[in-house]
Structures are given as structure tokens and as C-alpha cells.
Design a protein around this motif. Structure first.
Motif, mmCIF file in Angstrom:
data_model
loop_
_atom_site.group_PDB
_atom_site.id
_atom_site.type_symbol
_atom_site.label_atom_id
_atom_site.label_comp_id
_atom_site.label_asym_id
_atom_site.label_seq_id
_atom_site.Cartn_x
_atom_site.Cartn_y
_atom_site.Cartn_z
ATOM 1 N N CYS A 173 -3.906 33.038 59.232
ATOM 2 C CA CYS A 173 -2.649 33.705 59.613
ATOM 3 C C CYS A 173 -2.656 35.178 59.229
ATOM 4 O O CYS A 173 -2.070 36.004 59.934
ATOM 5 N N THR A 174 -3.327 35.526 58.139
ATOM 6 C CA THR A 174 -3.382 36.939 57.750
ATOM 7 C C THR A 174 -4.208 37.747 58.738
ATOM 8 O O THR A 174 -3.984 38.940 58.895
ATOM 9 N N GLY A 214 -7.628 14.450 50.685
ATOM 10 C CA GLY A 214 -6.955 15.532 49.965
ATOM 11 C C GLY A 214 -7.737 16.826 50.029
ATOM 12 O O GLY A 214 -7.162 17.915 50.208
ATOM 13 N N GLN A 215 -9.055 16.724 49.895
ATOM 14 C CA GLN A 215 -9.898 17.919 49.977
ATOM 15 C C GLN A 215 -9.800 18.556 51.360
ATOM 16 O O GLN A 215 -9.697 19.781 51.482
ATOM 17 N N ILE A 216 -9.823 17.721 52.380
ATOM 18 C CA ILE A 216 -9.746 18.235 53.753
ATOM 19 C C ILE A 216 -8.391 18.887 53.997
ATOM 20 O O ILE A 216 -8.296 19.981 54.561
ATOM 21 N N ARG A 217 -7.323 18.235 53.546
ATOM 22 C CA ARG A 217 -5.981 18.796 53.726
ATOM 23 C C ARG A 217 -5.851 20.149 53.014
ATOM 24 O O ARG A 217 -5.295 21.100 53.557
ATOM 25 N N LEU A 259 -5.454 26.112 52.941
ATOM 26 C CA LEU A 259 -5.905 27.437 52.508
ATOM 27 C C LEU A 259 -6.532 28.224 53.656
ATOM 28 O O LEU A 259 -6.291 29.420 53.800
ATOM 29 N N GLY A 260 -7.324 27.546 54.473
ATOM 30 C CA GLY A 260 -7.924 28.217 55.621
ATOM 31 C C GLY A 260 -6.877 28.681 56.617
ATOM 32 O O GLY A 260 -6.983 29.766 57.189
ATOM 33 N N GLY A 261 -5.855 27.859 56.806
ATOM 34 C CA GLY A 261 -4.767 28.237 57.708
ATOM 35 C C GLY A 261 -4.018 29.457 57.219
ATOM 36 O O GLY A 261 -3.662 30.336 58.013
ATOM 37 N N ALA A 306 1.062 25.224 55.723
ATOM 38 C CA ALA A 306 0.080 24.855 54.683
ATOM 39 C C ALA A 306 0.625 23.693 53.852
ATOM 40 O O ALA A 306 -0.122 22.747 53.526
ATOM 41 N N ALA A 307 1.907 23.746 53.503
ATOM 42 C CA ALA A 307 2.523 22.660 52.752
ATOM 43 C C ALA A 307 2.488 21.366 53.558
ATOM 44 O O ALA A 307 2.201 20.280 53.023
ATOM 45 N N ALA A 308 2.751 21.459 54.852
ATOM 46 C CA ALA A 308 2.707 20.271 55.723
ATOM 47 C C ALA A 308 1.279 19.702 55.786
ATOM 48 O O ALA A 308 1.100 18.472 55.776
ATOM 49 N N ALA A 309 0.273 20.580 55.828
ATOM 50 C CA ALA A 309 -1.103 20.114 55.840
ATOM 51 C C ALA A 309 -1.435 19.315 54.580
ATOM 52 O O ALA A 309 -2.231 18.389 54.608
#
Length: 174
Positions: A147-148, A133-136, A141-143, A167-170
Motif C-alpha cells: 500500500c505504501t 498464522g505465518q501466511i496470514r 505485512l506485505g499488504g 492487514a488486521a483482517a488478514a
């Protein structure tokens, strides 16, 4: 008039810092681009460091305000969307930081960014997170932040839906 000049200086500096990096941009370049004298620039900012801090501070304030306002139980997709809005607003600063990592030293930005990320991860995955969960959540958040930077030149409405969906899929949301 003075605050208008200050805002113009910051806008030109943000642009040049993002293009060339903070260390490769002189106050002379900024003043020449604006058509003002270097002493006029010094009237508003005592140094390049003061100018950089003035540019970074609004992002710090917005991110801290956002993280502190988030409450446990906030709907995940809403959190992702709102977070994206905050970082999109400051994408020029994020580009500036990515281009020149030494910018992280201003206002202790590196430490603060990690604190914000940890707080948001906690909100996304709850009080008893698994390592997966932490990795996801980190990827999500990093993704969004990536993107910005990568798509800063595109309109928000082209970037945000795809970024939030990814991000939701991750996070394993469908």
C-alpha cells in the motif's frame, strides 16, 4: 549551507531514482536538475553508490530501531499502525527498491528486510506459530508495504486506515 545542499541533492536523487531507477539516473542529471556543477555534487557524494547508500540508510536505521523496540505482547493493531507509519515515512525509498530490485544490494537491504519481516511475524503470531498464522502475518505485512508503494501519491489519512484494517483482517482480527 553544506548540509542544505546535501539534503537537496538527496531529495532530487530520490525523486529521479523513483522515476527512472538508480541505474538510469546519472549524477549529471541530478546536478543539472539542481543547477549545480557535477564537481559540486562530487564534493558531497563521491559516487552514485555513496548517494544511494545515504538515501537508504535512514530507512534502515528507522526500521531496525522500530523492530528492536517492539516487545512481545504488543497490541497487534498498534503494531500494524506503527509499522505502517515507519514504512510510509520511507515510501519513496520503497518505491525506488521495487522499481529497481538491484537497490536491495545496498547496505545488504534484501537480507535486512527479510529479517525485519520475520521478527515482526514472530511478534504478530507468537512463539508457536501455525503455518496458517505465518501466511496470514506475511500477507498482512506485505499488504501494508504494498500500500505504501501503490498509494504513495495519496494522503496518509486516506491510505492508513484501510491498509491497517485489511492487514488486521488478514490476521483474522475483527
Amino acid at each position: 549551507m553544506s548540509s542544505d545542499t546535501k539534503a537537496r541533492i538527496q531529495a532530487v536523487a530520490r525523486e529521479l531514482f523513483a522515476q527512472q531507477g538508480v541505474q538510469n539516473t546519472s549524477l549529471r542529471q541530478i546536478s543539472e536538475r539542481l543547477g549545480i556543477t557535477k564537481p559540486a555534487l562530487y564534493y558531497h557524494f563521491a559516487s552514485r553508490d555513496d548517494l544511494v547508500r545515504s538515501i537508504v540508510q535512514p530507512m534502515v536505521d528507522d526500521c531496525e530501531r522500530f523492530v528492536n523496540a517492539c516487545e512481545p505482547g504488543v497490541e497487534t493493531r498498534r503494531l500494524l499502525e506503527d509499522y505502517f507509519d515507519v514504512i510510509w515515512k520511507h515510501r519513496e525509498i520503497i518505491v525506488m527498491v521495487v522499481r529497481e530490485m538491484s537497490t536491495l544490494a545496498y547496505l545488504d537491504l534484501g537480507r535486512r528486510m527479510f529479517e525485519w519481516r520475520r521478527a515482526l511475524i514472530g511478534l504478530l503470531i507468537g512463539p508457536e506459530p501455525t503455518r496458517e498464522g505465518q501466511i496470514r502475518a506475511t500477507v498482512a505485512l506485505g499488504g501494508l508495504a504494498d500500500c505504501t508503494v501503490e498509494y504513495a501519491h495519496l494522503p496518509l489519512e486516506q491510505v492508513k486506515p484501510a491498509a491497517v484494517e485489511a492487514a488486521a483482517a488478514a490476521l483474522g482480527l475483527t
